[in-house]
Design a protein around this motif. Structure first.
Motif, PDB file in Angstrom:
ATOM      1  N   GLN A  45     -37.173  35.536 -41.114  1.00 51.54           N
ATOM      2  CA  GLN A  45     -36.838  36.268 -39.796  1.00 51.54           C
ATOM      3  C   GLN A  45     -36.364  37.660 -40.134  1.00 51.54           C
ATOM      4  O   GLN A  45     -36.703  38.505 -38.999  1.00 51.54           O
ATOM      5  CB  GLN A  45     -35.731  35.628 -38.942  1.00 51.54           C
ATOM      6  N   GLY A  46     -35.896  38.216 -41.132  1.00 56.67           N
ATOM      7  CA  GLY A  46     -35.456  39.595 -41.303  1.00 56.67           C
ATOM      8  C   GLY A  46     -36.654  40.372 -41.910  1.00 56.67           C
ATOM      9  O   GLY A  46     -36.162  41.373 -42.014  1.00 56.67           O
ATOM     10  N   LEU A  79     -31.409  29.217 -45.428  1.00 57.01           N
ATOM     11  CA  LEU A  79     -31.364  30.459 -46.147  1.00 57.01           C
ATOM     12  C   LEU A  79     -32.826  30.994 -46.128  1.00 57.01           C
ATOM     13  O   LEU A  79     -32.869  32.206 -45.864  1.00 57.01           O
ATOM     14  CB  LEU A  79     -30.909  30.061 -47.488  1.00 57.01           C
ATOM     15  N   LEU A  80     -33.991  30.394 -46.251  1.00 58.58           N
ATOM     16  CA  LEU A  80     -35.254  30.930 -46.449  1.00 58.58           C
ATOM     17  C   LEU A  80     -35.640  31.382 -45.165  1.00 58.58           C
ATOM     18  O   LEU A  80     -36.196  32.578 -44.903  1.00 58.58           O
ATOM     19  CB  LEU A  80     -36.110  29.844 -46.777  1.00 58.58           C
ATOM     20  N   HIS A 125     -44.203  40.326 -35.261  1.00 55.67           N
ATOM     21  CA  HIS A 125     -42.924  39.600 -35.782  1.00 55.67           C
ATOM     22  C   HIS A 125     -43.152  38.180 -36.205  1.00 55.67           C
ATOM     23  O   HIS A 125     -44.039  37.491 -35.385  1.00 55.67           O
ATOM     24  CB  HIS A 125     -41.625  39.857 -34.764  1.00 55.67           C
ATOM     25  N   LEU A 126     -41.989  37.642 -36.665  1.00 59.13           N
ATOM     26  CA  LEU A 126     -42.358  36.175 -36.934  1.00 59.13           C
ATOM     27  C   LEU A 126     -41.762  35.353 -35.894  1.00 59.13           C
ATOM     28  O   LEU A 126     -40.321  35.332 -35.555  1.00 59.13           O
ATOM     29  CB  LEU A 126     -41.279  35.713 -38.291  1.00 59.13           C
ATOM     30  N   ASP A 173     -36.685  36.925 -53.894  1.00 62.20           N
ATOM     31  CA  ASP A 173     -35.934  37.632 -54.712  1.00 62.20           C
ATOM     32  C   ASP A 173     -34.381  37.297 -54.142  1.00 62.20           C
ATOM     33  O   ASP A 173     -33.443  36.961 -54.984  1.00 62.20           O
ATOM     34  CB  ASP A 173     -36.111  38.944 -54.875  1.00 62.20           C
ATOM     35  N   ALA A 174     -34.225  37.548 -53.215  1.00 65.16           N
ATOM     36  CA  ALA A 174     -32.981  37.562 -52.513  1.00 65.16           C
ATOM     37  C   ALA A 174     -32.244  36.252 -52.091  1.00 65.16           C
ATOM     38  O   ALA A 174     -31.101  36.003 -52.727  1.00 65.16           O
ATOM     39  CB  ALA A 174     -32.817  38.319 -51.126  1.00 65.16           C
TER      40      ALA A 174
END
Length: 513
Positions: free
Chosen positions: A105-106, A99-100, A129-130, A241-242
């Protein structure tokens, strides 16, 4: 660890501790089952309200007497979760599930541009970018009366295109970052916990920058470092947070669950107060609505509660004695049944028939001579669970009707007896349920009535005891075969759980383990 008690108990989660009370009796079962480098710290508070739904639990114990107080909410069961267990739960939910990484990535990383000098062209980094996030770690700290602090450390590899003057090449940026945020409760209403995730800040470790050509100036390094210092907190804190919101909803949903109790009804576990924290555990108070198939609710007393110390356990669940008794009333309900008094039905049938015949009053004209006897067994009232040190007992009553049916269809009730049974209960945990196995400890027989005037029944006791052991107990153990389902708190399984019945002296607070 799971506990059963008659009285008061409490459980905590991410929220704060409230009132206090005592607990008369309970069972208890035990399941035993990042670096912050660099010199820069950024604050980026992102406080938003969230809804946390209830979660699941595992464990088992029984206490009698006085335990340490909780927030004083009236409830049927409570649980406490250790920081070690909570850390493993959150690590699995945030890191192991990916999930992390998915939310990292977003992230949309902005371009970096240096100031144009008088004699030099600007340096521009685009398409940043990552590439990957790796070596993530997670730790928590409970904040007594406040909530929980969550710390995540992760290594980030970034890449992009670097334009210096007329030269363009790939730039690789590698760094460690530690993200710290606090999870706090704000309110509890209608079974819903509202929390905020705030006080988020980031700490960057050493930043390594590489160009394919190897020509990296100090000014480019400082430019990239300053840019990441200014922008990463605003990107990483919303990620946490998300992620925290998703995980909180997933975990708390396990505390609001409807579970079948055999084929006879269901129990609805639900949160009755806000979770709260002490220095050693996260606690929650729940209740269980026990409902028969068809809608009738079996009531039980609720108590404000206390919790025993976790010690080395991961989880304690305490189920109060009254709540368990209401579950037993549902689980152990058996419809009345009739069978012939014959050796095919049970081994002592002939002896019972002969003993009843010997009790016929002298000169009885209505007493059947050779008519076959039938026996009807009917449960009366609800079972009562009793707890003692290292011992659980269930008391219940059944009516035994011995009768003869005449050719004309009329019935002669030779005996109507009430049998008060005391049953030893062997407890165990299997497949997430509390399993019960019953054996007969004691029988008391009382004559209710007799159509033919029988008044003395003491000689019948051994034969009727054999009947109950061979006929009634197997049925009772069969209906209890599925056990009492327990809530799956945060997915912590009960494999290897220890089940103990403890006595805590109300006068001295001592405990016998």
């Amino acid at each position: 660890m799971v506990s059963f008690e008659h009285g008061v108990t409490a459980v905590g989660t991410f929220l704060r501790q409230r009132g206090k009370k005592q607990c008369p009796a309970a069972w208890q079962l035990g399941v035993a089952g990042g670096d912050a480098g660099g010199a820069h710290c950024w604050d980026a508070t992102a406080a938003r309200k969230r809804t946390m739904k209830p979660l699941k639990l595992f464990g088992m114990v029984v206490f009698c007497g006085l335990l340490s107080p909780t927030q004083g909410v009236l409830s049927g069961l409570s649980c406490a979760i250790s920081p070690r267990a909570m850390q493993q739960v959150l690590s699995d939910a945030i890191i192991q599930t990916g999930l992390l990484e998915k939310h990292l990535q977003g992230m949309a990383l902005p371009n970096i541009m240096s100031d144009r000098g008088l004699l030099s062209s600007p340096t521009i980094i685009t398409g940043l970018h990552l590439e990957r996030s790796w070596l993530p770690t997670l730790s928590i700290a409970l904040l007594p009366g406040i909530g929980m602090q969550l710390v995540v450390t992760v290594h980030l590899d970034l890449s992009g295109n670097c334009l210096m003057g007329i030269l363009s090449e790939v730039i690789a940026i590698s760094l460690d970052v530690t993200i710290t945020s606090n999870i706090k409760s704000t309110s509890f209403e209608l079974g819903t916990v509202h929390v905020t995730v705030d006080d988020c800040f980031c700490i960057l470790g050493a930043v390594k920058i590489k160009l394919i050509s190897g020509l990296l100036s100090l000014s480019v390094h400082d430019m990239v470092f300053s840019h990441l210092t200014a922008t990463l907190p605003g990107l990483l804190c919303p990620v946490m947070d998300a992620v925290s919101e998703i995980v909180n909803v997933q975990l708390l949903s396990t505390l609001n669950v409807v579970m079948p109790v055999g084929l006879k009804g269901m129990v609805h576990y639900h949160l009755v107060g806000p979770p709260f924290t002490s220095g050693s555990s996260l606690m929650m108070d729940l209740d269980g609505t026990v409902q028969q198939m068809g809608g009738s609710i079996i009531p039980h007393d609720s108590y404000a509660s206390t919790l025993p110390p976790l010690l080395d356990g991961l989880l304690i669940i305490i189920l109060r004695q009254s709540f368990l008794s209401s579950l037993l009333a549902l689980l152990l309900h058996i419809q009345p049944y009739t069978f012939p008094c014959s050796s095919e039905a049970f081994s002592g049938a002939n002896q019972l028939r002969d003993s009843i015949t010997d009790l016929y009053p002298t000169g009885c004209t209505s007493c059947p001579a050779a008519s076959p006897l039938s026996i009807r067994v009917e449960c009366v009232g609800n079972p009562i669970l009793l707890l003692e040190p290292n011992k659980a007992t269930v008391e219940l009553s059944v009516l035994l009707q011995v009768f003869v049916k005449r050719p004309d269809g009329s019935v002669i009730i030779l005996l109507l007896l009430k049998a008060d049974l005391s049953l030893n209960v062997r407890l165990s945990i299997s497949r997430g349920s509390l399993m019960l196995a019953f054996s007969l400890s004691r029988v008391s027989l009382f004559l209710e009535s007799s159509d033919i005037g029988i008044s003395e029944i003491s000689n019948l006791k051994p034969h009727l005891t054999k009947l109950l052991v061979e006929i009634y107990l197997p049925r009772l153990n069969a209906v209890a075969g599925d056990g009492i389902p327990l809530p799956d708190v945060f997915g912590i399984t009960l494999m290897g759980a220890e089940l103990q019945i403890l006595l805590v002296s109300a006068g001295h607070g001592s405990a016998l383990l």
